[in-house]
Every structure is written in C-alpha cells, then in structure tokens.
Design an enzyme around this catalytic site. Structure first.
Site, mmCIF file in Angstrom:
data_model
loop_
_atom_site.group_PDB
_atom_site.id
_atom_site.type_symbol
_atom_site.label_atom_id
_atom_site.label_comp_id
_atom_site.label_asym_id
_atom_site.label_seq_id
_atom_site.Cartn_x
_atom_site.Cartn_y
_atom_site.Cartn_z
ATOM 1 N N GLY A 142 12.871 -31.918 -4.629
ATOM 2 C CA GLY A 142 12.959 -31.364 -5.972
ATOM 3 C C GLY A 142 14.137 -30.436 -6.150
ATOM 4 N N CYS A 143 13.934 -29.403 -6.977
ATOM 5 C CA CYS A 143 15.035 -28.573 -7.458
ATOM 6 C C CYS A 143 15.722 -27.754 -6.369
ATOM 7 C CB CYS A 143 14.535 -27.646 -8.566
ATOM 8 S SG CYS A 143 14.008 -28.508 -10.070
ATOM 9 N N TYR A 144 15.056 -27.501 -5.255
ATOM 10 C CA TYR A 144 15.677 -26.658 -4.232
ATOM 11 C C TYR A 144 16.410 -27.457 -3.160
ATOM 12 C CZ TYR A 144 11.649 -27.679 -1.155
ATOM 13 O OH TYR A 144 10.693 -28.297 -0.376
#
Length: 360
Positions: A142-144
C-alpha cells in the site's frame, strides 16, 4: 578497514497520466452515483479532500470500470503500467547519468496490479538491463511501500557497491467500486482521494556520485525505520474482490497515527543526534487532510513544513506508494533545497514508516 559507502539518491523521475479537476470528476461522474443525503455527504467529502486535480490512466470521465471483473482490470493494468513505469525509470536514469545496464538491483512496488511476468521483468527487458540484474517485487504493502523499497535498494547499494533502482507504480483508477446500496463512507473517501502515478529513484554509492547532474538529489539515505500496531490491523485494508481491489479505511486511522508518529520520528532522529527542529524538509504521505493535520500537531511542525505535502495532495491526489516520492521531488526542486529530510508514509498494518535523508 574501509567502511562501506552509504547509498545516495542520484536520480528521480516521475510519470503522470492525464489529469482532471476534482470538480469535473465530481460533477461529471461521481455525483450521479449517489442520491439524497448520501450525495450531500459525498459532495462534502470531495470538496474537503484537499485535492484540486488528480490523474487517471483509465479516466472515469471516459470509461466506467466499476463493473469490470478483476481479470479485466489486471489485463488493463499491464497495458497502462508498463509505459508509465518505463517513462519514470528513463527520466530517473537520465538524471542520474547512469544506464540501465549499470543497475544491480531493480525494485518494483505496486499494490494495484499483478501479472507474471511482472513489471520488473518486462521493464528490465525493454530498458536493456543486464541479464544479471537482480529484481525484487514489493506487492500489496500500500501507501508506505516506497520506504521499505527504498531501504532494500539502499541496503543493496551499501552492501554491493553497485547502483539500484526503485520504481513505484500505482493505477488506483482501475479499482473504482460499484455504487453501494447503503452509505459507505469509506468508499466515498477512497473515491475522493486516490490517483495514479509512477515514480522512480536511482541510488548509487556516495563514492560514485561525482559529476552527477545538478538537481538530481544527492541525498544520502541514513536510515529507514518502521512501527506497526497490529492491534489495529483492521483499520486499513486492501482486499482483492471479484470487482477489483476494495479499500477499507477506518476514521480511527489518524488517532492511531497520533499515538505512534511522535516516538517513531523522535527515536529515528535521536539515533543521529538530531531533533525535529533541525529537520528542514518534510515529505509526509498525504493520506488525507486529517492525517496531515495529525502529523503536524504531534510533531509540532509549522505550516511551511507541511507545504510540500499539502501541495502534492492538491496537485496529484493520493497516488499510494509513489506519493512520498512526488513530495521528495518537489523538495529537491526548491530554490534552496533542504539539508535534512524526513519522509513519512502510512498503510495497512497499521504501519508507519520513516526515512532520514541528508545532504552536505
């Protein structure tokens, strides 16, 4: 004994699909998906998202993918992600002064599409990377994901003394969900925030950095740190369904971040003899305005410290893993680039990642 040379960012490259304004996306596509009180709620969420424009490889203004099965979405991912990723990588390589055949490790991060052979193999082929180039695919973080990807690439550079390349490529536009029969605030938020982008970073040993092009970065990766609160694992999810990937986003996420972000950043900086006040560049993943507000409050940052993150959210939306690299690129282009940068990103787990980058 000579200490191994740390890794430095020697090239950054971005690639963006066509953009549309948030107002047009709401008026010409999303508004018709809601009725009555739900439409009023959705209108407020879109208006308060902090997003002004965002990009889509598969624009909902031209194609409605909401009823597409996952197989069709994955086939389209292959069509769209390959040229987008290639553009970002070529720009990063050009700015670094290195050739594709010089890369020792190629790391690819993506949570919005899967195929085998994947982007790592197909791009290595198309770009002319050496047969001995190692590859690593980081999926579904995901976003990280950019920060563990950056860490893996930096560790390779330090250990092997050879350049590495990181590519983050996300096509969130392929995962628009069908209209819900009940109020689904989490999906409304996801539809109001997410966007498409690709970003690439070339890393090389600091001893090999002489003569690299001006503006290519030159930031040394000092450390990557993480903190995961597994008791909140259900707060942020990204589930594979028969109709693409579905986002779960609890309104309690900012509260969890408020508990952990101060200690994560404080401990990271303390290990390098630094304090928050000595950091002059902040690249904070803009998961949404509330997340940026929480990070600013917990770290005691002035408004100007958050400007690059807020401007990136406004101009590009939340592009998942490439977003923090878009902010880094914005910081590198400032007339007076910061000397010390902390990068922060958040995602499922609930996981927080931080990176410290410095330059002379």
């Amino acid at each position: 004994m000579v200490s191994p040379a740390p890794a430095a960012v020697v090239g950054l490259g971005l690639a963006l699909p066509p953009s549309a304004s948030q107002d047009d996306l709401w008026r010409d596509f999303f508004a018709a998906r809601y009725e009555g009180a739900t439409q009023a709620l959705a209108a407020r969420i879109f208006a308060n998202s902090g997003v002004r424009t965002r990009q889509a490889a598969v624009s909902p203004l031209l194609e409605d993918v909401a009823d597409w099965p996952t197989e069709r979405r994955m086939r389209r991912y292959q069509v769209e992600a390959l040229p987008l990723g290639k553009e970002a990588v070529e720009r990063a390589l050009t700015r670094s002064g290195l050739a594709a055949r010089d890369i020792g490790l190629f790391v690819v991060c993506s949570c919005t599409g899967y195929a085998t052979p994947g982007l790592d193999i197909l791009l290595a082929r198309d770009l002319g990377m050496a047969p001995g180039t190692q590859r690593l695919f980081v999926g579904h973080m995901g976003c990280y994901a950019a920060l563990p990807g950056l860490g893996a690439a930096a560790d390779f550079v330090t250990a092997r003394g050879r350049p590495a390349l990181l590519l983050c490529a996300e096509l969130t536009s392929l995962h628009i969900q069908p209209p819900a029969r009940r109020v689904d605030t989490q999906q409304i938020v996801a539809h109001a925030l997410f966007s498409d982008a690709a970003a690439a970073v070339v890393l090389a040993p600091t001893s090999a950095g002489a003569g690299r092009p001006a503006g290519s970065g030159g930031y040394v990766v000092r450390e990557i740190a993480a903190s995961t609160d597994t008791s909140t694992a259900d707060h942020m999810t990204w589930e594979v369904t028969d109709l693409g990937f579905r986002m779960g986003l609890s309104p309690r996420v900012p509260q969890v971040l408020s508990v952990h972000v101060g200690s994560l950043v404080g401990d990271l900086l303390a290990r390098h003899g630094l304090t928050v006040a000595q950091v002059d560049g902040w690249a904070v993943h803009p998961g949404g305005p509330r997340i940026l507000n929480v990070v600013q409050r917990e770290l005691g940052l002035p408004d100007e410290a958050m400007a690059a993150s807020r401007e990136t959210l406004a101009a590009y939306g939340n592009c998942s893993s490439p977003t923090v690299l878009l902010i880094l690129d914005r910081l590198c282009r400032l007339p007076s680039a910061p000397r010390r940068i902390v990068m922060l990103a958040f995602g499922p787990g609930l996981t927080l990642y931080a990176a410290l980058l410095t330059r002379d």
